[in-house]
Design a protein around this motif. Sequence first.
Motif, PDB file in Angstrom:
ATOM      1  N   PHE A 130      -3.237   8.125 -19.934  1.00  0.00           N
ATOM      2  CA  PHE A 130      -3.007   8.629 -18.585  1.00  0.00           C
ATOM      3  C   PHE A 130      -3.810   7.840 -17.561  1.00  0.00           C
ATOM      4  O   PHE A 130      -3.326   7.543 -16.473  1.00  0.00           O
ATOM      5  N   LEU A 131      -5.058   7.512 -17.894  1.00  0.00           N
ATOM      6  CA  LEU A 131      -5.872   6.722 -16.977  1.00  0.00           C
ATOM      7  C   LEU A 131      -5.263   5.345 -16.737  1.00  0.00           C
ATOM      8  O   LEU A 131      -5.237   4.853 -15.601  1.00  0.00           O
ATOM      9  N   GLU A 182      -2.252   1.769 -13.060  1.00  0.00           N
ATOM     10  CA  GLU A 182      -1.066   0.945 -12.813  1.00  0.00           C
ATOM     11  C   GLU A 182      -0.232   1.507 -11.666  1.00  0.00           C
ATOM     12  O   GLU A 182       0.303   0.749 -10.846  1.00  0.00           O
ATOM     13  N   SER A 183      -0.135   2.817 -11.590  1.00  0.00           N
ATOM     14  CA  SER A 183       0.611   3.441 -10.488  1.00  0.00           C
ATOM     15  C   SER A 183      -0.063   3.156  -9.150  1.00  0.00           C
ATOM     16  O   SER A 183       0.611   2.881  -8.156  1.00  0.00           O
ATOM     17  N   TYR A 184      -1.384   3.200  -9.118  1.00  0.00           N
ATOM     18  CA  TYR A 184      -2.116   2.910  -7.892  1.00  0.00           C
ATOM     19  C   TYR A 184      -1.890   1.465  -7.473  1.00  0.00           C
ATOM     20  O   TYR A 184      -1.674   1.183  -6.295  1.00  0.00           O
ATOM     21  N   GLN A 194       0.059   0.036  -3.999  1.00  0.00           N
ATOM     22  CA  GLN A 194      -0.512  -0.927  -3.060  1.00  0.00           C
ATOM     23  C   GLN A 194       0.462  -2.054  -2.739  1.00  0.00           C
ATOM     24  O   GLN A 194       0.351  -2.686  -1.697  1.00  0.00           O
ATOM     25  N   LYS A 195       1.413  -2.306  -3.616  1.00  0.00           N
ATOM     26  CA  LYS A 195       2.390  -3.372  -3.407  1.00  0.00           C
ATOM     27  C   LYS A 195       3.529  -2.954  -2.470  1.00  0.00           C
ATOM     28  O   LYS A 195       4.279  -3.796  -2.013  1.00  0.00           O
ATOM     29  N   VAL A 196       3.648  -1.668  -2.192  1.00  0.00           N
ATOM     30  CA  VAL A 196       4.747  -1.164  -1.372  1.00  0.00           C
ATOM     31  C   VAL A 196       4.582  -1.654   0.065  1.00  0.00           C
ATOM     32  O   VAL A 196       3.487  -1.632   0.620  1.00  0.00           O
ATOM     33  N   VAL A 197       5.674  -2.100   0.649  1.00  0.00           N
ATOM     34  CA  VAL A 197       5.663  -2.505   2.056  1.00  0.00           C
ATOM     35  C   VAL A 197       6.100  -1.295   2.875  1.00  0.00           C
ATOM     36  O   VAL A 197       7.260  -0.888   2.830  1.00  0.00           O
TER      37      VAL A 197
END
Length: 120
Positions: free
Chosen positions: A60-61, A66-68, A72-75
């Motif tokens: 889970f960690l 990876e989700s975080y 951060q890559k989202v525009v």
Amino acid sequence: MENLDKLKIVIALLLVVLGVSGYYVMPVGDSMKWVRVFSVVFGVVGGGGVLLFSTPGKEFLVYARESYREAQKVVWPSRKEVWQITGFVFLFVLVLAVFMLTVDKSLEWLLYEQLLGRAR
């Protein structure tokens, strides 16, 4: 999942259950309120701590990290684009509301006054 991980999960769930049940078992009063709250916090944090040392907890960690990174890559849209899209949505809802009102009143007029011959 190995037996040790299952045991860790059971212990984590027991800590959470004991913490929450401790909140309800302790007497109600202003002087004991912090003890009751501490019981819940201790149960949840302790259960989470035990769970993080299990294989599913470690997985889970990794997933959370990876989700975080992906977030951060989202525009993200600019403030101007957000206001434009919001305005378009409000305009569309207004047009749809007027259309639905027109259809509703037209059907009401057709059914009640024309076909049935009675006014409301």
